[in-house]
Write a protein that holds these residues in place. Structure first.
Motif, short mmCIF file in Angstrom:
data_model
loop_
_atom_site.label_atom_id
_atom_site.label_comp_id
_atom_site.label_asym_id
_atom_site.label_seq_id
_atom_site.Cartn_x
_atom_site.Cartn_y
_atom_site.Cartn_z
N ARG A 124 0.82 -1.22 0.00
CA ARG A 124 0.00 0.00 0.00
C ARG A 124 0.84 1.26 0.00
O ARG A 124 0.46 2.28 -0.57
CB ARG A 124 -0.95 0.00 1.21
CG ARG A 124 -1.82 1.25 1.29
CD ARG A 124 -2.70 1.38 0.06
NE ARG A 124 -3.34 2.68 -0.08
CZ ARG A 124 -2.76 3.76 -0.59
NH1 ARG A 124 -1.49 3.74 -0.97
NH2 ARG A 124 -3.45 4.88 -0.71
N GLU A 182 -4.53 9.88 1.39
CA GLU A 182 -5.21 8.75 0.74
C GLU A 182 -5.58 7.67 1.75
O GLU A 182 -6.70 7.15 1.74
CB GLU A 182 -4.31 8.17 -0.35
CG GLU A 182 -4.14 9.05 -1.57
CD GLU A 182 -3.02 8.58 -2.47
OE1 GLU A 182 -2.46 7.49 -2.18
OE2 GLU A 182 -2.70 9.27 -3.45
N GLN A 185 -8.53 8.65 3.99
CA GLN A 185 -9.83 8.52 3.33
C GLN A 185 -10.20 7.06 3.08
O GLN A 185 -11.35 6.65 3.30
CB GLN A 185 -9.83 9.31 2.02
CG GLN A 185 -9.73 10.82 2.23
CD GLN A 185 -9.86 11.60 0.94
OE1 GLN A 185 -9.42 11.15 -0.11
NE2 GLN A 185 -10.47 12.77 1.01
N GLU A 186 -9.25 6.26 2.62
CA GLU A 186 -9.52 4.87 2.29
C GLU A 186 -10.00 4.07 3.49
O GLU A 186 -10.94 3.28 3.40
CB GLU A 186 -8.25 4.20 1.73
CG GLU A 186 -7.93 4.57 0.30
CD GLU A 186 -6.64 3.93 -0.15
OE1 GLU A 186 -6.27 2.86 0.40
OE2 GLU A 186 -6.00 4.48 -1.07
N TYR A 187 -9.36 4.29 4.63
CA TYR A 187 -9.65 3.48 5.81
C TYR A 187 -10.49 4.24 6.84
O TYR A 187 -10.73 3.73 7.93
CB TYR A 187 -8.35 2.98 6.44
CG TYR A 187 -7.51 2.20 5.45
CD1 TYR A 187 -8.00 1.04 4.84
CD2 TYR A 187 -6.24 2.63 5.10
CE1 TYR A 187 -7.24 0.34 3.92
CE2 TYR A 187 -5.46 1.93 4.18
CZ TYR A 187 -5.97 0.79 3.60
OH TYR A 187 -5.21 0.09 2.68
N ASP A 188 -10.94 5.45 6.47
CA ASP A 188 -11.82 6.24 7.32
C ASP A 188 -11.23 6.44 8.71
O ASP A 188 -11.87 6.22 9.73
CB ASP A 188 -13.19 5.57 7.42
CG ASP A 188 -14.31 6.56 7.72
OD1 ASP A 188 -14.12 7.76 7.45
OD2 ASP A 188 -15.36 6.14 8.24
#
Length: 255
Positions: A124, A182, A185-188
């Motif tokens: 990632r 990023e 946002q992806e994993y809140d």
């Protein structure tokens, strides 16, 4: 979400934090800015549970930290990821060993489960071929990415970053900013970043708190910071010639 209510912290006769209240929203990059001595580091350490406030409260998704039992506080801290200013990697461990360390310390996962998780987070952060390298063998930017991978390997609810761009060239600093944004946002995740980097403020400052002399002097977004008439904020933000020119362009466009 992290909610701070009337937070005070003193060391002897030095009153460092003087009644700070704010909210750090989930899924957003929340930045703390201010001059040296403004209270940023003490504030961040209070949020991490490293310092106990003298007055006020900090709640994490409705759980007030000071009201939790010792075991509940320990469990909550395991939901926090931390990216330190100097990366704080173990020199004697490989990249893989550094990232796997929290899993071995705090979980009962099998070796294969830990390996799968390490592989996932390293991929990632775009470090697929660095598993067996040591920190001394990789660049500063790569070390920061390893630190981020280690911070998210436990799938935290809360991510704290202390000067994540310190010592990086501008191009690499932007890459690290974008990566943190990023991942948030992806994993809140509820992400809180302590920074001096005004490029970070302008690029990823969805929520910004400006501290001065232990007080919350201003808060808003990176879009709103151009519009503020708060003199302390403008003096800090536009201390460089670049940002003075940017502000002047904004004023001319508005008029």
């Amino acid at each position: 979400m992290i909610e701070v209510d009337n937070l005070h912290k003193s060391f002897g006769e030095s009153h460092v934090l003087k009644g700070i209240s704010s909210k750090f929203e989930k899924g957003k990059t929340n930045l703390i800015i201010g001059q040296s001595g403004s209270g940023k580091t003490v504030f961040l350490k209070c949020l991490l549970g490293l310092f106990s406030p003298d007055k006020g409260s900090i709640s994490y998704d409705g759980k007030i930290y000071s009201e939790l039992s010792a075991s509940e506080q320990r469990n909550l801290r395991q939901e926090m990821g931390m990216v330190f200013q100097g990366s704080a990697l173990f020199d004697s461990m490989t990249v893989q060993g550094n990232v796997m360390f929290p899993l071995g310390m705090f979980t009962k996962q099998s070796k294969s489960e830990m390996q799968d998780r390490v592989d996932f987070v390293l991929k990632r952060v775009n470090l697929v071929d660095a598993h067996n390298k040591f920190p001394s063998e990789i660049s500063g930017g790569m070390q920061k990415r390893v630190a981020i991978a280690r911070a998210i390997v436990m799938n935290p609810k809360y991510l704290f970053c202390d000067e994540p761009n310190s010592g990086l060239d501008p191009k690499t600093a932007i890459l690290i900013d974008n990566l943190i944004h990023e991942i948030t946002q992806e994993y809140d995740i509820t992400t809180v970043i302590n920074t001096h980097d005004m490029n970070s403020v302008m690029e990823i400052g969805e929520k910004i708190i400006f501290l001065k002399n232990g007080l919350k002097e201003w808060e808003g977004s990176n879009k709103e910071i151009f519009k503020t008439e708060n003199e302390a904020v403008t003096d800090f933000v536009y201390s460089s010639e670049l940002f003075k020119k940017v502000r002047q362009m904004y004023i001319e466009e508005r008029n």
